[in-house]
Design an enzyme around this catalytic site. Structure first.
Site, PDB file in Angstrom:
ATOM      1  CE1 TYR A  93      23.569  35.179  43.614  1.00  0.00           C
ATOM      2  CE2 TYR A  93      25.528  36.151  42.634  1.00  0.00           C
ATOM      3  CZ  TYR A  93      24.789  36.077  42.728  1.00  0.00           C
ATOM      4  OH  TYR A  93      23.773  37.321  41.697  1.00  0.00           O
ATOM      5  CB  SER A 117      24.840  36.527  38.566  1.00  0.00           C
ATOM      6  OG  SER A 117      25.865  37.037  39.219  1.00  0.00           O
TER       7      SER A 117
HETATM    8  N1  LIG Z   1      22.764  42.876  42.300  1.00  0.00           N
HETATM    9  C1  LIG Z   1      23.646  42.537  41.575  1.00  0.00           C
HETATM   10  O1  LIG Z   1      24.516  42.861  41.146  1.00  0.00           O
HETATM   11  C2  LIG Z   1      23.246  41.219  40.679  1.00  0.00           C
HETATM   12  C3  LIG Z   1      24.411  40.661  40.999  1.00  0.00           C
HETATM   13  C4  LIG Z   1      23.813  39.584  38.979  1.00  0.00           C
HETATM   14  C5  LIG Z   1      22.901  38.385  39.640  1.00  0.00           C
HETATM   15  N2  LIG Z   1      21.383  39.415  40.367  1.00  0.00           N
HETATM   16  C6  LIG Z   1      20.825  38.587  40.372  1.00  0.00           C
HETATM   17  O2  LIG Z   1      19.021  39.656  40.006  1.00  0.00           O
HETATM   18  C7  LIG Z   1      18.437  39.546  40.776  1.00  0.00           C
HETATM   19  C8  LIG Z   1      17.972  40.232  41.424  1.00  0.00           C
HETATM   20  O3  LIG Z   1      18.927  40.463  42.700  1.00  0.00           O
HETATM   21  P1  LIG Z   1      18.778  42.438  43.325  1.00  0.00           P
HETATM   22  O4  LIG Z   1      20.119  42.837  42.826  1.00  0.00           O
HETATM   23  O5  LIG Z   1      17.230  42.779  42.553  1.00  0.00           O
HETATM   24  O6  LIG Z   1      18.213  41.474  45.093  1.00  0.00           O
HETATM   25  P2  LIG Z   1      17.330  42.520  45.450  1.00  0.00           P
HETATM   26  O7  LIG Z   1      16.852  44.110  45.787  1.00  0.00           O
HETATM   27  O8  LIG Z   1      17.351  40.835  46.803  1.00  0.00           O
HETATM   28  O9  LIG Z   1      16.049  40.600  44.786  1.00  0.00           O
HETATM   29  C9  LIG Z   1      15.341  39.818  45.193  1.00  0.00           C
HETATM   30  C10 LIG Z   1      14.854  40.069  45.092  1.00  0.00           C
HETATM   31  O10 LIG Z   1      14.411  38.355  45.160  1.00  0.00           O
HETATM   32  C11 LIG Z   1      13.252  38.299  46.313  1.00  0.00           C
HETATM   33  N3  LIG Z   1      12.825  37.088  46.511  1.00  0.00           N
HETATM   34  C12 LIG Z   1      13.887  36.246  47.514  1.00  0.00           C
HETATM   35  N4  LIG Z   1      13.335  35.420  47.648  1.00  0.00           N
HETATM   36  C13 LIG Z   1      11.983  35.008  47.617  1.00  0.00           C
HETATM   37  C14 LIG Z   1      11.432  34.385  47.115  1.00  0.00           C
HETATM   38  N5  LIG Z   1      11.502  33.336  48.185  1.00  0.00           N
HETATM   39  N6  LIG Z   1       9.468  34.231  46.793  1.00  0.00           N
HETATM   40  C15 LIG Z   1       9.778  35.210  45.797  1.00  0.00           C
HETATM   41  N7  LIG Z   1      10.778  35.936  45.792  1.00  0.00           N
HETATM   42  C16 LIG Z   1      11.897  36.169  46.509  1.00  0.00           C
HETATM   43  C17 LIG Z   1      13.264  39.146  46.904  1.00  0.00           C
HETATM   44  O11 LIG Z   1      11.376  39.715  46.795  1.00  0.00           O
HETATM   45  P3  LIG Z   1      10.674  39.533  47.998  1.00  0.00           P
HETATM   46  O12 LIG Z   1      11.597  40.218  50.048  1.00  0.00           O
HETATM   47  O13 LIG Z   1       9.329  40.919  48.389  1.00  0.00           O
HETATM   48  O14 LIG Z   1       9.878  38.127  48.503  1.00  0.00           O
HETATM   49  C18 LIG Z   1      13.852  40.432  46.017  1.00  0.00           C
HETATM   50  O15 LIG Z   1      13.139  41.710  45.387  1.00  0.00           O
HETATM   51  C19 LIG Z   1      18.594  38.068  42.018  1.00  0.00           C
HETATM   52  O16 LIG Z   1      18.288  36.893  41.129  1.00  0.00           O
HETATM   53  C20 LIG Z   1      20.250  37.793  41.945  1.00  0.00           C
HETATM   54  O17 LIG Z   1      21.126  36.700  42.025  1.00  0.00           O
HETATM   55  C21 LIG Z   1      21.997  40.434  40.514  1.00  0.00           C
END
Ligand SMILES: NC(=O)c1ccc[n+]([C@@H]2O[C@H](COP(=O)([O-])OP(=O)(O)OC[C@H]3O[C@@H](n4cnc5c(N)ncnc54)[C@H](OP(=O)(O)O)[C@@H]3O)[C@@H](O)[C@H]2O)c1
Length: 270
Positions: free
Chosen positions: A167, A154
């Site tokens: 985070y 991130s």
């Molecule tokens: N959105 C942003 O602005 C942003 C910015 C920077 C970085 N990120 C990073 O991008 C990545 C994806 O995030 P997102 O924004 O797309 O959020 P999201 O839609 O909430 O996706 C997060 C994913 O993590 C999975 N997850 C959580 N705990 C898990 C576990 N114990 N085992 C397997 N899977 C697990 C969830 O899948 P299940 O619930 O199906 O297990 C979910 O699909 C993350 O690493 C986040 O920190 C996001």
């Protein structure tokens, strides 16, 4: 003559957290270049929906239920993916996120931040987010002498953003571990890179960015004001970085890098 620089036909890409907003878009991007995609996560509903979306665009994907925080579950998923698809060539680690009780609202006391919330954020983003999948899937890639691992870090891992302290620190560790593994496996045929998104509306941060009526929250507005492109990112805007790092021809000499897609947020100070 048509170039095959980004062609992933015949390769298997595993996307852990492919059930989520950004991971799902990454899975679709990899499938669009011909990869067979293993979508891994705990939510079967969201996983199957994404498999359908890939199939309706002409791609190939399957869902594998697994918990990234369990070594046994990761090992079972790896074995099931190999027996279904035959190999593992690309690993995208997109499981991660923040939790509200590990953030510091304005005026709150850092000294009172609960340790269990801090640990949960580190467990999710560093242990389940990178460490365990890299150990379990990386072992297979090293055995084969080739592979590309992409850790979703991130922009918060590069700049200690206000409030989201656990985070930010966990994602900083993700970038550091990415560089460590890149060096560790550089001569074993496995490249390890990170992609750092800026702000992309997703399930885990929607309430932080938007009010119920769709207007920006105060925090959302501050972020937009600080972003040179004056907008949030769209999940599809991460596709190019993911496909490039996955494709062994396109990025064959690239390892240990952190590719930032943040609309310019991290490049300005005011
Ligand atoms: N959105 C942003 O602005 C942003 C910015 C920077 C970085 N990120 C990073 O991008 C990545 C994806 O995030 P997102 O924004 O797309 O959020 P999201 O839609 O909430 O996706 C997060 C994913 O993590 C999975 N997850 C959580 N705990 C898990 C576990 N114990 N085992 C397997 N899977 C697990 C969830 O899948 P299940 O619930 O199906 O297990 C979910 O699909 C993350 O690493 C986040 O920190 C996001």
């Amino acid at each position: 003559m048509k170039s095959d620089l980004f062609n992933l036909e015949g390769e298997t890409a595993v996307v852990i957290g492919g059930t989520g907003v950004l991971g799902g878009a990454m899975a679709e991007a990899l499938a669009s270049q011909g990869a067979r995609v293993a979508i891994v996560g705990r939510s079967r509903d969201r996983g199957e929906q994404r498999v359908k979306a890939v199939a309706s665009a002409g791609g190939s994907a399957a869902f594998f239920a697994a918990d990234a925080l369990s070594r046994e579950s990761m090992t079972d998923a790896r074995d099931a993916i190999i027996s279904r698809f035959g190999s593992i060539d690309v690993l995208v680690n997109a499981a991660g996120g923040n939790r509200p009780d590990a953030t510091l609202p304005p005026g709150s006391d850092f000294c009172k931040l609960p340790l269990d919330a801090w640990r949960d954020v580190f467990d999710l983003n560093l242990v389940g987010g990178v460490l365990l999948p890299c150990q379990v899937f990386g072992e297979t890639m090293i055995g084969k002498g080739r592979g590309s691992i992409i850790n979703v870090a991130s922009m918060a891992g590069m700049i200690p953003l206000s409030r989201v302290v656990a985070y930010s620190a966990a994602k900083a560790a993700v970038i550091n571990l990415t560089k460590f593994l890149a060096r560790e496996w550089a001569t074993r045929g496995v490249r390890v890179n990170a992609v750092s998104p800026g702000f992309f509306p997703a399930e885990q941060n929607r309430k932080l960015l938007f009010n119920d009526d769709g207007t920006y929250t105060e925090r959302g507005g501050q972020i937009i004001a600080h972003t040179p492109m004056a907008r949030f990112g769209e999940p599809a805007e991460l596709a190019g970085a993911i496909v490039w790092l996955a494709a062994s021809k396109a990025s064959s000499f690239v390892t240990g890098q952190n590719i930032v897609a943040d609309g310019g947020f991290s490049s300005v100070t005011i």
